[in-house]
Design a protein around this motif. Structure first.
Motif, mmCIF file in Angstrom:
data_model
loop_
_atom_site.group_PDB
_atom_site.id
_atom_site.type_symbol
_atom_site.label_atom_id
_atom_site.label_comp_id
_atom_site.label_asym_id
_atom_site.label_seq_id
_atom_site.Cartn_x
_atom_site.Cartn_y
_atom_site.Cartn_z
ATOM 1 N N LEU A 99 0.843 -1.192 0.000
ATOM 2 C CA LEU A 99 0.000 0.000 0.000
ATOM 3 C C LEU A 99 0.876 1.239 0.000
ATOM 4 O O LEU A 99 1.725 1.416 0.882
ATOM 5 N N VAL A 100 0.671 2.111 -0.996
ATOM 6 C CA VAL A 100 1.410 3.370 -1.089
ATOM 7 C C VAL A 100 0.407 4.515 -1.199
ATOM 8 O O VAL A 100 -0.760 4.300 -1.500
ATOM 9 N N LEU A 101 0.894 5.726 -0.974
ATOM 10 C CA LEU A 101 -0.007 6.874 -0.916
ATOM 11 C C LEU A 101 0.637 8.078 -1.589
ATOM 12 O O LEU A 101 1.818 8.368 -1.373
ATOM 13 N N GLY A 102 -0.128 8.753 -2.415
ATOM 14 C CA GLY A 102 0.271 10.069 -2.885
ATOM 15 C C GLY A 102 1.249 10.075 -4.035
ATOM 16 O O GLY A 102 1.168 9.261 -4.957
ATOM 17 N N ASP A 103 2.248 10.959 -3.928
ATOM 18 C CA ASP A 103 2.995 11.351 -5.125
ATOM 19 C C ASP A 103 4.441 11.736 -4.859
ATOM 20 O O ASP A 103 5.077 12.362 -5.699
ATOM 21 N N ARG A 104 4.986 11.356 -3.719
ATOM 22 C CA ARG A 104 6.353 11.758 -3.411
ATOM 23 C C ARG A 104 7.358 10.839 -4.092
ATOM 24 O O ARG A 104 7.080 9.676 -4.377
ATOM 25 N N PHE A 105 8.583 11.355 -4.304
ATOM 26 C CA PHE A 105 9.595 10.560 -4.994
ATOM 27 C C PHE A 105 9.997 9.340 -4.173
ATOM 28 O O PHE A 105 10.326 8.291 -4.716
ATOM 29 N N PHE A 117 9.175 -7.918 -8.407
ATOM 30 C CA PHE A 117 8.755 -8.936 -7.447
ATOM 31 C C PHE A 117 7.308 -9.404 -7.682
ATOM 32 O O PHE A 117 6.825 -10.285 -6.982
ATOM 33 N N ASN A 118 6.618 -8.781 -8.655
ATOM 34 C CA ASN A 118 5.195 -9.084 -8.886
ATOM 35 C C ASN A 118 4.356 -8.878 -7.624
ATOM 36 O O ASN A 118 3.414 -9.629 -7.353
ATOM 37 N N ILE A 119 4.696 -7.861 -6.853
ATOM 38 C CA ILE A 119 3.905 -7.530 -5.670
ATOM 39 C C ILE A 119 2.753 -6.636 -6.101
ATOM 40 O O ILE A 119 2.981 -5.574 -6.693
ATOM 41 N N PRO A 120 1.504 -7.005 -5.840
ATOM 42 C CA PRO A 120 0.391 -6.116 -6.168
ATOM 43 C C PRO A 120 0.490 -4.816 -5.363
ATOM 44 O O PRO A 120 0.704 -4.850 -4.144
ATOM 45 N N VAL A 121 0.363 -3.697 -6.043
ATOM 46 C CA VAL A 121 0.472 -2.386 -5.406
ATOM 47 C C VAL A 121 -0.897 -1.727 -5.369
ATOM 48 O O VAL A 121 -1.587 -1.669 -6.394
ATOM 49 N N ALA A 122 -1.295 -1.240 -4.210
ATOM 50 C CA ALA A 122 -2.529 -0.474 -4.049
ATOM 51 C C ALA A 122 -2.146 0.969 -3.757
ATOM 52 O O ALA A 122 -1.287 1.231 -2.909
ATOM 53 N N HIS A 123 -2.796 1.912 -4.448
ATOM 54 C CA HIS A 123 -2.389 3.324 -4.400
ATOM 55 C C HIS A 123 -3.558 4.194 -3.934
ATOM 56 O O HIS A 123 -4.651 4.112 -4.483
ATOM 57 N N ILE A 124 -3.305 5.018 -2.928
ATOM 58 C CA ILE A 124 -4.286 5.968 -2.399
ATOM 59 C C ILE A 124 -3.987 7.363 -2.955
ATOM 60 O O ILE A 124 -2.836 7.785 -3.011
ATOM 61 N N HIS A 125 -5.037 8.085 -3.348
ATOM 62 C CA HIS A 125 -4.943 9.474 -3.825
ATOM 63 C C HIS A 125 -4.369 9.586 -5.233
ATOM 64 O O HIS A 125 -3.721 10.580 -5.568
ATOM 65 N N GLY A 126 -4.662 8.622 -6.093
ATOM 66 C CA GLY A 126 -4.293 8.753 -7.493
ATOM 67 C C GLY A 126 -5.296 9.619 -8.248
ATOM 68 O O GLY A 126 -6.369 9.959 -7.744
ATOM 69 N N GLY A 127 -4.936 9.991 -9.480
ATOM 70 C CA GLY A 127 -5.828 10.747 -10.346
ATOM 71 C C GLY A 127 -5.893 12.235 -10.069
ATOM 72 O O GLY A 127 -6.587 12.968 -10.771
#
Length: 392
Positions: A99-105, A117-127
């Motif tokens: 789980l990641v969030l936002g837009d920082r480097f 690693f084929n780890i599924p990534v879930a992203h908060i605050h996209g778009g």
């Protein structure tokens, strides 16, 4: 039990994450694996990893990545070090979902390292859109590296789909930072003064100004114009200090010099935390600067915001947000409008466009229930219906 790896890289994302972290920790089907990096591990930015542990969260992995330099070269090298560090972390312990969030480097480095690693990534605050910052490109890049998307509004969900993401991957959760309003007890003025060593004799201007990374060569002039406007306003000021972006050291130096000359009216705090920040938002006369908190959270406090420049350009904002340029006269005019009784009265009963304070449950429910199968990992580009003319 499904392991959810959560990446936090600074005070700004940790406060937003908190309701999600609590919901994961309380879910019997999920195990929280907390990966801490970026500004949290830097004494220069307050070593806020200690605050995470003080709140009862175990830190499972630490990824050092920040160089002391805030030059473009220094930031780019930090991104490379972060990718290496997160790769080592995943090789050591691979979460079922990241789980990641936002837009920082720093967050981009975490998502990029997960790809092999084929780890599924879930992203908060996209778009979302921040036209004046390189975060704009990083956010959309993280979207393309991600497999699930939790957006704060319907408009942002449509934008994620426009980027080619399949609609079933996109969930309108609302902004999880608003969930804190249901659980965080606000401090009184006396408690704020005691905890942070502040003097609050009258409602201050709460000022947070971050570098506009696509305009980093202009940062010295921009912060100078802001300080000139604050001085002319006559209002007491409480600064919170900027993130580890290109040019942040110039802002920090200018603020320190300003506070040194205005000892009776200006104060600076490295990190207020969510409770302190929300409490100060409740008492402030207005917010001034270019922080996303002025766009997202301030509306819930019916707090006027003077939003400076292009950093938040393109974001959905409420009637409490007054957009101004970088010239001190524009900023001063914005402050004078923001503190007027007429504007305050017009904000009574306003609704926040970023959700209902129930985002964490929506996010955690999806993290628990989504099948971890080939369909999740193998992404197919979703084409919007073609409505134009011609070919190609």
């Amino acid at each position: 039990m499904r392991t959810i790896g959560v990446v936090t890289v600074g005070r700004s994302d940790f406060g937003i994450y908190r309701p999600v972290l609590e919901a994961i920790r309380q879910d019997l089907a999920l195990e929280l694996y907390l990966i801490v990096s970026g500004m949290h591990l830097s004494p220069h930015y307050g070593a806020t990893v200690q605050a995470i542990e003080d709140e009862g969260f175990a830190v499972d992995e630490r990824v050092e990545m920040l160089l002391s330099s805030d030059s473009p070269e220094g930031v780019a090298k930090s991104m490379g070090l972060g990718t290496i560090g997160f790769a080592q972390a995943y090789a050591h312990s691979r979460p079922d979902i990241l789980l990641v969030l936002g837009d920082r480097f720093e967050m981009h480095a975490a998502a990029l390292a997960a790809l092999p690693f084929n780890i599924p990534v879930a992203h908060i605050h996209g778009g979302e859109v921040t036209e004046g910052a390189m975060d704009e490109a990083l956010r959309h890049a993280i979207t393309k590296l991600s497999h699930l998307h939790f957006t704060s509004t319907e408009r942002y969900a449509r934008r994620v789909i426009q980027l080619g993401e399949e609609p079933w991957r996109v969930i309108v959760s609302g902004a999880p930072g608003l969930d804190n309003l249901n659980t965080v007890s606000l401090l009184s003025v006396t408690e704020l003064e005691k905890r942070f060593g502040l003097r609050i004799d009258e409602p201050p201007l709460l000022v947070t100004f971050h570098p506009v990374t696509l305009e980093y060569t202009q940062v010295e002039n921009q912060i100078s114009e802001l300080l000139q406007a604050l001085d002319a306003s006559g209002y007491p000021v409480i600064f919170t200090l900027p993130n580890a972006d290109t040019g942040n050291s110039v802002i920090r130096q200018k603020i320190a010099a300003y506070v040194g000359v205005h000892l009776q009216t200006a104060q600076a705090v490295e990190n207020l935390g969510t409770q302190g920040y929300f409490s100060l938002m409740k008492f402030a006369a207005a917010m001034v600067g270019n922080s996303s908190s002025g766009i997202i959270e301030a509306a819930s406090f019916e707090l006027p915001v003077v939003n400076i420049g292009t950093r938040q350009g393109g974001r959905v904002s409420g009637i409490n947000v007054l957009d101004v340029g970088y010239d001190h006269s524009e900023i001063l005019d914005g402050i004078q409008r923001a503190v007027s009784s007429a504007l305050r009265q017009s904000l009574q009963g306003m609704q926040n466009s970023y959700g209902d304070g129930q985002a964490a449950q929506r996010i955690v429910s999806r993290l628990r229930e989504v099948p971890l199968d080939e369909k999740l990992i193998i992404k197919r580009f979703y084409d919007l219906p073609f409505t134009g003319e011609g070919s190609g």
